[in-house]
Design a protein around this motif. Sequence first.
Motif, PDB file in Angstrom:
ATOM      1  N   SER A 117      17.666  94.185  37.131  1.00  0.00           N
ATOM      2  CA  SER A 117      17.312  92.790  36.890  1.00  0.00           C
ATOM      3  C   SER A 117      16.845  92.198  38.210  1.00  0.00           C
ATOM      4  O   SER A 117      17.024  92.794  39.264  1.00  0.00           O
ATOM      5  N   GLY A 118      16.272  91.019  38.132  1.00  0.00           N
ATOM      6  CA  GLY A 118      15.868  90.300  39.329  1.00  0.00           C
ATOM      7  C   GLY A 118      16.731  89.068  39.515  1.00  0.00           C
ATOM      8  O   GLY A 118      17.308  88.560  38.553  1.00  0.00           O
ATOM      9  N   VAL A 119      16.818  88.584  40.744  1.00  0.00           N
ATOM     10  CA  VAL A 119      17.452  87.307  41.050  1.00  0.00           C
ATOM     11  C   VAL A 119      16.475  86.512  41.901  1.00  0.00           C
ATOM     12  O   VAL A 119      15.883  87.038  42.831  1.00  0.00           O
ATOM     13  N   MET A 120      16.306  85.223  41.545  1.00  0.00           N
ATOM     14  CA  MET A 120      15.350  84.398  42.249  1.00  0.00           C
ATOM     15  C   MET A 120      15.931  83.046  42.598  1.00  0.00           C
ATOM     16  O   MET A 120      16.556  82.404  41.769  1.00  0.00           O
ATOM     17  N   GLN A 121      15.689  82.669  43.854  1.00  0.00           N
ATOM     18  CA  GLN A 121      16.006  81.323  44.336  1.00  0.00           C
ATOM     19  C   GLN A 121      14.689  80.568  44.415  1.00  0.00           C
ATOM     20  O   GLN A 121      13.823  80.910  45.225  1.00  0.00           O
ATOM     21  N   PRO A 122      14.493  79.550  43.575  1.00  0.00           N
ATOM     22  CA  PRO A 122      13.241  78.791  43.641  1.00  0.00           C
ATOM     23  C   PRO A 122      13.053  78.130  45.009  1.00  0.00           C
ATOM     24  O   PRO A 122      14.004  77.627  45.604  1.00  0.00           O
ATOM     25  N   ASP A 123      11.823  78.159  45.513  1.00  0.00           N
ATOM     26  CA  ASP A 123      11.489  77.516  46.777  1.00  0.00           C
ATOM     27  C   ASP A 123       9.965  77.430  46.868  1.00  0.00           C
ATOM     28  O   ASP A 123       9.288  78.452  47.115  1.00  0.00           O
ATOM     29  N   LEU A 170      20.086  82.783  47.088  1.00  0.00           N
ATOM     30  CA  LEU A 170      19.832  84.219  46.935  1.00  0.00           C
ATOM     31  C   LEU A 170      20.777  85.059  47.784  1.00  0.00           C
ATOM     32  O   LEU A 170      21.279  86.082  47.319  1.00  0.00           O
ATOM     33  N   GLU A 171      21.046  84.638  49.010  1.00  0.00           N
ATOM     34  CA  GLU A 171      21.925  85.425  49.880  1.00  0.00           C
ATOM     35  C   GLU A 171      23.329  85.534  49.292  1.00  0.00           C
ATOM     36  O   GLU A 171      23.943  86.607  49.303  1.00  0.00           O
ATOM     37  N   LYS A 172      23.846  84.449  48.747  1.00  0.00           N
ATOM     38  CA  LYS A 172      25.171  84.479  48.115  1.00  0.00           C
ATOM     39  C   LYS A 172      25.156  85.354  46.867  1.00  0.00           C
ATOM     40  O   LYS A 172      26.124  86.068  46.583  1.00  0.00           O
ATOM     41  N   ALA A 173      24.060  85.306  46.118  1.00  0.00           N
ATOM     42  CA  ALA A 173      23.953  86.148  44.924  1.00  0.00           C
ATOM     43  C   ALA A 173      23.940  87.622  45.308  1.00  0.00           C
ATOM     44  O   ALA A 173      24.599  88.448  44.670  1.00  0.00           O
ATOM     45  N   ILE A 174      23.208  87.969  46.362  1.00  0.00           N
ATOM     46  CA  ILE A 174      23.163  89.358  46.835  1.00  0.00           C
ATOM     47  C   ILE A 174      24.555  89.810  47.262  1.00  0.00           C
ATOM     48  O   ILE A 174      24.992  90.917  46.913  1.00  0.00           O
TER      49      ILE A 174
END
Length: 121
Positions: free
Chosen positions: A111-117, A73-77
């Motif tokens: 849109s949303g971005v999600m990192q599964p955890d 997620l941090e890299k996507a942001i």
Amino acid sequence: MGRIIHFEIPSADPEVSISFYKNVFNWEVSRWGDEEYWLVKTGEDDEPGINGAIMRQRDPEQPVVNTIEVANLEKAIEAIEKNKGQIVVPRMAVPTVGWLAYFKDPNGYISGVMQPDADAK
């Protein structure tokens, strides 16, 4: 490659929306936790497509939102901001699901971005 994994349909009257989508498309809907958020199953897991949710509308301008899965997620942001996107809801935990943020692309679409955890809290 990021894929759309979830959608959210905002509704001023979720009960009406739930009835509509159940009756028209035969979607299965179940309440998630204590929130005004209902998970939607649009088909069988071995069929093409994604599942999503119907939620109580929080703002009259709230759009339907698609969420894209990312590995980090941090890299996507960072990539969103570097490419003229804007984070509009910062990183937050969705308990037992993952880490989520919402962004506007350069044209203003959300849109949303999600990192599964599974350990997100």
